[in-house]
Enzyme design. Structure first.
Site, short mmCIF file in Angstrom:
data_model
loop_
_atom_site.label_atom_id
_atom_site.label_comp_id
_atom_site.label_asym_id
_atom_site.label_seq_id
_atom_site.Cartn_x
_atom_site.Cartn_y
_atom_site.Cartn_z
N ASP A 26 2.84 -3.88 -8.83
CA ASP A 26 3.33 -4.94 -7.94
C ASP A 26 2.53 -6.25 -7.99
O ASP A 26 2.25 -6.86 -6.95
CB ASP A 26 3.36 -4.44 -6.48
CG ASP A 26 4.26 -3.22 -6.30
OD1 ASP A 26 4.89 -2.81 -7.28
OD2 ASP A 26 4.32 -2.69 -5.18
N GLU A 74 7.88 -4.05 -6.36
CA GLU A 74 8.50 -3.53 -5.14
C GLU A 74 9.63 -4.46 -4.73
O GLU A 74 9.44 -5.68 -4.67
CB GLU A 74 7.48 -3.43 -4.00
CG GLU A 74 8.11 -2.85 -2.73
CD GLU A 74 7.15 -2.73 -1.56
OE1 GLU A 74 5.95 -2.99 -1.72
OE2 GLU A 74 7.64 -2.34 -0.47
N LYS A 131 10.95 -0.59 -7.98
CA LYS A 131 10.81 0.53 -7.04
C LYS A 131 11.15 0.08 -5.61
O LYS A 131 10.70 -0.98 -5.18
CB LYS A 131 9.40 1.11 -7.11
CG LYS A 131 8.28 0.16 -6.73
CD LYS A 131 6.93 0.82 -6.99
CE LYS A 131 5.76 -0.01 -6.54
NZ LYS A 131 5.65 -0.28 -5.13
N LYS A 134 6.91 2.38 -1.74
CA LYS A 134 5.52 2.04 -2.02
C LYS A 134 5.03 2.77 -3.27
O LYS A 134 4.30 2.22 -4.08
CB LYS A 134 4.62 2.39 -0.82
CG LYS A 134 5.06 1.74 0.50
CD LYS A 134 5.13 0.23 0.40
CE LYS A 134 5.54 -0.39 1.73
NZ LYS A 134 5.96 -1.79 1.57
N VAL A 159 -1.83 -4.18 -6.71
CA VAL A 159 -1.95 -4.48 -5.27
C VAL A 159 -0.84 -3.76 -4.51
O VAL A 159 0.22 -3.52 -5.04
CB VAL A 159 -1.86 -5.99 -5.03
CG1 VAL A 159 -2.98 -6.72 -5.74
CG2 VAL A 159 -0.51 -6.59 -5.43
N THR A 160 -1.11 -3.48 -3.26
CA THR A 160 -2.41 -3.54 -2.64
C THR A 160 -3.09 -2.17 -2.75
O THR A 160 -2.42 -1.15 -2.81
CB THR A 160 -2.33 -3.94 -1.14
OG1 THR A 160 -1.54 -2.97 -0.43
CG2 THR A 160 -1.69 -5.32 -0.97
N CYS A 164 0.46 0.33 -2.09
CA CYS A 164 1.24 0.79 -3.25
C CYS A 164 0.39 1.42 -4.35
O CYS A 164 0.83 2.35 -5.02
CB CYS A 164 2.09 -0.35 -3.79
SG CYS A 164 3.41 -0.78 -2.63
N GLN A 204 -14.62 13.87 -2.24
CA GLN A 204 -14.36 15.32 -2.36
C GLN A 204 -14.13 15.73 -3.82
O GLN A 204 -13.16 16.42 -4.14
CB GLN A 204 -13.17 15.72 -1.51
CG GLN A 204 -13.37 15.43 -0.02
CD GLN A 204 -12.20 15.88 0.81
OE1 GLN A 204 -11.99 17.09 0.98
NE2 GLN A 204 -11.43 14.94 1.31
C1 C5J Z 1 2.31 -3.25 -1.90
C2 C5J Z 1 2.84 -3.76 0.37
N1 C5J Z 1 2.67 -3.55 -3.14
N2 C5J Z 1 1.59 -3.86 0.74
N3 C5J Z 1 3.19 -3.59 -0.92
O1 C5J Z 1 1.25 -2.73 -1.66
O2 C5J Z 1 3.71 -3.86 1.21
#
Ligand code: C5J
Length: 222
Positions: A26, A74, A131, A134, A159-160, A164, A204
């Site tokens: 994204d 996205e 997509k 997320k 990102v972020t 995502c 972990q």
């Molecule tokens: C992504 C969002 N790409 N934060 N989208 O992380 O809404």
């Protein structure tokens, strides 16, 4: 087979470069660019912009090595038929998915803001996954594409970090992929979420994957 070892946490990871894909999540104008939707919401987009240069470097090397490169975006169909009401009907109606944003309708495919930033733009032959969610596996053909190419490991950037990137890493981990996340190739509007997001991945014994950085990943790929 060309195995290389990537220095990472919680421990170094050996990967077969021929069976490794680079996934850029994204890196879209609306999230990253000044004047985009992210900034309209009051976010400091420079926090995401910091990831562009490291991503460019890793992308250039992945291209040179002939690795499978996947870009995701996205977004939704213009009629919003693939957008769940629960996702659309939240927040200020003027800033919802499909509303008019500074770079076209927000999170709508085909709009300027939905596109990938010029500095990381896909070249011919690279896969672009549109997509609606997320995670990059949800309601997409990403799983089939990776399977048919015999991919076993993913280098996940974008990102972020906590949204995502994290969702995609979790999906990939459950599907059996080894995920390496170069932290400097990711970004969040919330620095603490970025830090904790990376820590969660490698905690972990690497519960979701491995965390590294662009320098160490490139050193291994070279
Ligand atoms: C992504 C969002 N790409 N934060 N989208 O992380 O809404």
């Amino acid at each position: 087979m060309a195995y290389v070892t990537v220095d990472a946490e919680p421990e170094p990871l050996a990967i077969d470069v021929a069976k490794t894909a680079l996934v850029l999540i994204d890196m879209q104008r609306d999230f990253l660019e000044a004047g985009g939707f992210g900034e309209t919401l009051g976010n400091d987009v420079s926090l995401l912009g910091k990831a562009v240069r490291p991503c460019q470097a890793v992308l250039a090397l992945a291209r040179k090595k002939g690795m499978l490169v996947i870009h995701t975006r996205e977004g939704h169909r213009p009629d919003l038929s693939d957008a769940p009401k629960a996702k659309v009907e939240r927040g200020d109606p003027r800033l919802r998915i499909g509303a008019a944003g500074p770079m076209g309708r927000i999170l709508i495919r085909g709009e300027a803001g939905h596109d990938i930033v010029a500095s990381l733009y896909p070249i011919a032959g690279e896969t672009v996954i549109d997509k609606p969610g997320k995670g990059a596996f949800y309601a997409t053909d990403l799983g089939a594409i990776l399977h048919h190419r015999g991919i076993e490991s993913l280098i996940v950037c974008g990102v972020t970090t906590e949204v995502c990137v994290h969702t995609t890493v979790r999906e990939a981990n459950d599907r059996g992929y080894r995920c390496i996340v170069p932290g400097d190739c990711c970004g969040s509007y919330f620095p603490e979420f970025h830090e904790v997001g990376l820590r969660m991945i490698k905690a972990q014994g690497g519960i979701f994957g491995w965390v590294s950085d662009s320098t160490r990943v490139m050193r291994a790929l070279e």
